[in-house]
Design a protein around this motif. Structure first.
Motif, mmCIF file in Angstrom:
data_model
loop_
_atom_site.group_PDB
_atom_site.id
_atom_site.type_symbol
_atom_site.label_atom_id
_atom_site.label_comp_id
_atom_site.label_asym_id
_atom_site.label_seq_id
_atom_site.Cartn_x
_atom_site.Cartn_y
_atom_site.Cartn_z
ATOM 1 N N MET A 190 40.748 -39.537 2.900
ATOM 2 C CA MET A 190 39.549 -39.416 2.072
ATOM 3 C C MET A 190 38.677 -38.257 2.535
ATOM 4 S SD MET A 190 38.682 -41.391 -0.567
ATOM 5 C CE MET A 190 39.146 -42.916 -1.384
ATOM 6 N N ARG A 191 38.607 -38.055 3.864
ATOM 7 C CA ARG A 191 37.832 -36.932 4.381
ATOM 8 C C ARG A 191 38.523 -35.603 4.090
ATOM 9 N NH1 ARG A 191 37.039 -40.704 8.612
ATOM 10 N NH2 ARG A 191 38.722 -39.773 9.851
ATOM 11 N N LYS A 192 39.847 -35.618 4.150
ATOM 12 C CA LYS A 192 40.604 -34.394 3.881
ATOM 13 C C LYS A 192 40.569 -34.041 2.397
ATOM 14 C CE LYS A 192 45.255 -32.405 4.515
ATOM 15 N NZ LYS A 192 44.830 -31.272 5.360
ATOM 16 N N PHE A 193 40.800 -35.049 1.568
ATOM 17 C CA PHE A 193 40.794 -34.846 0.115
ATOM 18 C C PHE A 193 39.533 -35.503 -0.460
ATOM 19 C CE2 PHE A 193 45.312 -34.815 1.328
ATOM 20 C CZ PHE A 193 45.652 -33.541 0.877
ATOM 21 N N TYR A 194 38.384 -34.892 -0.151
ATOM 22 C CA TYR A 194 37.107 -35.399 -0.640
ATOM 23 C C TYR A 194 37.060 -35.243 -2.155
ATOM 24 C CZ TYR A 194 36.327 -30.403 0.049
ATOM 25 O OH TYR A 194 36.459 -29.029 0.044
ATOM 26 N N ALA A 195 36.022 -35.799 -2.764
ATOM 27 C CA ALA A 195 36.003 -35.957 -4.221
ATOM 28 C C ALA A 195 36.217 -34.641 -4.966
ATOM 29 C CB ALA A 195 34.693 -36.616 -4.656
ATOM 30 N N GLU A 196 35.456 -33.594 -4.611
ATOM 31 C CA GLU A 196 35.563 -32.339 -5.355
ATOM 32 C C GLU A 196 36.925 -31.689 -5.178
ATOM 33 O OE1 GLU A 196 32.191 -29.977 -4.258
ATOM 34 O OE2 GLU A 196 30.837 -31.552 -4.959
ATOM 35 N N ARG A 197 37.445 -31.741 -3.968
ATOM 36 C CA ARG A 197 38.777 -31.162 -3.740
ATOM 37 C C ARG A 197 39.823 -31.913 -4.549
ATOM 38 N NH1 ARG A 197 42.201 -30.495 1.945
ATOM 39 N NH2 ARG A 197 43.701 -28.992 1.097
ATOM 40 N N THR A 198 39.714 -33.235 -4.571
ATOM 41 C CA THR A 198 40.649 -34.038 -5.355
ATOM 42 C C THR A 198 40.542 -33.702 -6.835
ATOM 43 O OG1 THR A 198 40.626 -35.850 -3.753
ATOM 44 C CG2 THR A 198 41.274 -36.396 -6.010
ATOM 45 N N PHE A 199 39.312 -33.589 -7.324
ATOM 46 C CA PHE A 199 39.101 -33.240 -8.739
ATOM 47 C C PHE A 199 39.802 -31.927 -9.078
ATOM 48 C CE2 PHE A 199 36.801 -31.058 -12.095
ATOM 49 C CZ PHE A 199 36.671 -32.039 -13.072
ATOM 50 N N ASN A 200 39.628 -30.912 -8.227
ATOM 51 C CA ASN A 200 40.244 -29.613 -8.484
ATOM 52 C C ASN A 200 41.766 -29.675 -8.425
ATOM 53 O OD1 ASN A 200 37.721 -28.392 -8.766
ATOM 54 N ND2 ASN A 200 37.574 -27.905 -6.584
ATOM 55 N N LEU A 201 42.289 -30.422 -7.464
ATOM 56 C CA LEU A 201 43.744 -30.546 -7.342
ATOM 57 C C LEU A 201 44.347 -31.265 -8.549
ATOM 58 C CD1 LEU A 201 43.940 -31.411 -3.535
ATOM 59 C CD2 LEU A 201 44.869 -29.356 -4.636
#
Length: 413
Positions: A273-284
């Motif tokens: 969750m820290r590595k793939f935080y919300a904004e990064r997940t959204f972009n991915l």
């Protein structure tokens, strides 16, 4: 004419008409009749310039004409109705008035009526500091310290109580230290890292500075934002369940890697969750499912600094993406977009794809906005004056660059 505060004291340091000019004899001639100016008016030339001050060109340089000009202006202010509405959004510099605003802020804090948001983004030298779990902060007063992952006002009040300080004293005496990669990069006071609005006084506080606005500015801002195309696609809405599903899919990929061996499933997912935080997940997810090219976390060197080109790219459009619910959080997306635009204009970055449109993509972590007749969200209904002020400036910069500004709105549900 400067606006008047609640104390009926004229604060003449408010006004900053830096973008407004009347360098036109035609403009002056249009208002001469309303001002009852004689046709053979001989006091000053018809070219009037409004900047940080009002500038007149006297037809004859002598002290009597200076006095007559001042008297003429005072008479107009006192006896004539307003002809043009002038929007005002400018820094407050009057110390006595700043003290009043500050005392009201402290009173609201003491009575638990303070509604503040913490600035999520700052630049210290060439280091970008974010108020999120990637960075650490320490509240410090003498020998007393409290370390936190995120700065909140509740933590600040709790620390003040532990130090036996009232809030007024805590604002002055408690230091907030920002850490990046375990290194201290900045020490600041609370007043410099909160955003706050005093609606009665028509003033906002941002990064330690107070700004005054008037009703005419609000009307101007409303018209300006209405000119920007807004796009809403429900397919792009985000949620905790979407985030959880993504983490679960990445868990299968990472669970046997060196950094995750020996961790329980719950601990491993917390780390992901820290590595793939919300904004990064959204972009991915946008890259995986919707044909966007992901530039998030791809940096280029510019001098001694590293900057991101953008978050996403598609169809000659560069996107800056931000999830948030307050001006303090969302203003960063405008700053990010402007930084990329300036680098693009100056051709200082390599591998920059061709663009004709610049987009700020806001994922609101709050209820949905009212819908206009054409079916798009009404961004004027955002109760975020600082954000809307920044969007207005961003729109102008994008248009001056010969590009089209647009806004994507989505929701974190």
């Amino acid at each position: 004419m400067a606006p008047t505060s609640k104390r009926n004291k004229t604060v003449n340091t408010y006004i900053d008409y830096s973008e407004l000019e009347f360098n036109s004899g035609e403009a002056f001639s249009k208002i001469k009749g309303k001002l009852d100016i004689p046709k053979k008016f001989a006091l000053f030339d018809p070219n009037i310039e409004l900047g940080h001050s009002i500038k007149f060109n006297l037809k004859e340089d002598k002290l009597d004409n200076i006095v007559d000009t001042i008297s003429f202006v005072e008479n107009i202010i006192i006896n004539k109705a307003d002809i043009y509405k002038i929007p005002v959004f400018c820094k407050v510099t009057d110390k006595e008035y700043i003290d009043l605003l500050y005392s009201k802020l402290i009173k609201c804090a003491t009575e638990d009526e303070l509604n503040v948001a913490f600035s999520e983004f700052d630049i210290i030298g060439t280091t970008e500091i974010f108020n999120n779990t990637d960075y650490k902060f320490t509240l410090k007063r003498g020998q007393n310290e409290m370390s936190v992952d995120n700065i909140t006002f509740d933590d600040f009040k709790k620390f003040a109580q532990n130090c036996e300080l009232d809030l007024a004293s805590a604002f002055e005496k408690v230091n907030i230290i920002s850490y990046y990669m375990s290194n201290s990069v900045k020490t600041d006071k609370l007043i410099n890292i909160i955003d706050y609005m005093d609606e009665d006084e028509r003033c906002v506080l941002s990064r330690g500075k107070w700004y005054h606005f008037n009703d005419d500015y609000l009307e101007y801002l409303k018209s300006s934002l209405a000119e920007i195309d807004v796009i809403y696609n429900p397919e792009f809405d985000f949620s905790s369940s979407i985030h959880d599903d993504y983490i679960n899919s990445r868990y299968l990929e990472y669970k046997d890697s060196a950094d995750y061996i020996g961790l329980s499933k719950s601990k491993a997912k917390q780390k992901l969750m820290r590595k793939f935080y919300a904004e990064r997940t959204f972009n991915l997810i946008r890259e995986r499912d919707n044909g966007f090219k992901n530039y998030d976390r791809i940096e280029q060197r510019y001098g001694t600094s590293s900057i991101e080109l953008m978050d996403l790219y598609k169809d000659k459009t560069m996107f800056a993406v931000k999830i948030g619910k307050a001006s303090a959080h969302l203003c960063y997306v405008v700053d990010q977009s402007l930084s990329s635009l300036k680098m693009y204009q100056h051709k200082t970055l390599t591998h920059m794809p061709e663009i004709d449109t610049v987009c700020i993509w806001i994922i609101l972590d709050r209820g949905e906005l009212p819908i206009l007749e054409d079916g798009v969200p009404n961004i004027n209904e955002l109760d975020m004056l600082l954000l809307k002020n920044k969007i207005d400036g961003w729109k102008k910069e994008v248009r001056l660059a010969g590009l089209k500004p647009i806004i994507y709105i989505n929701y974190r549900k």
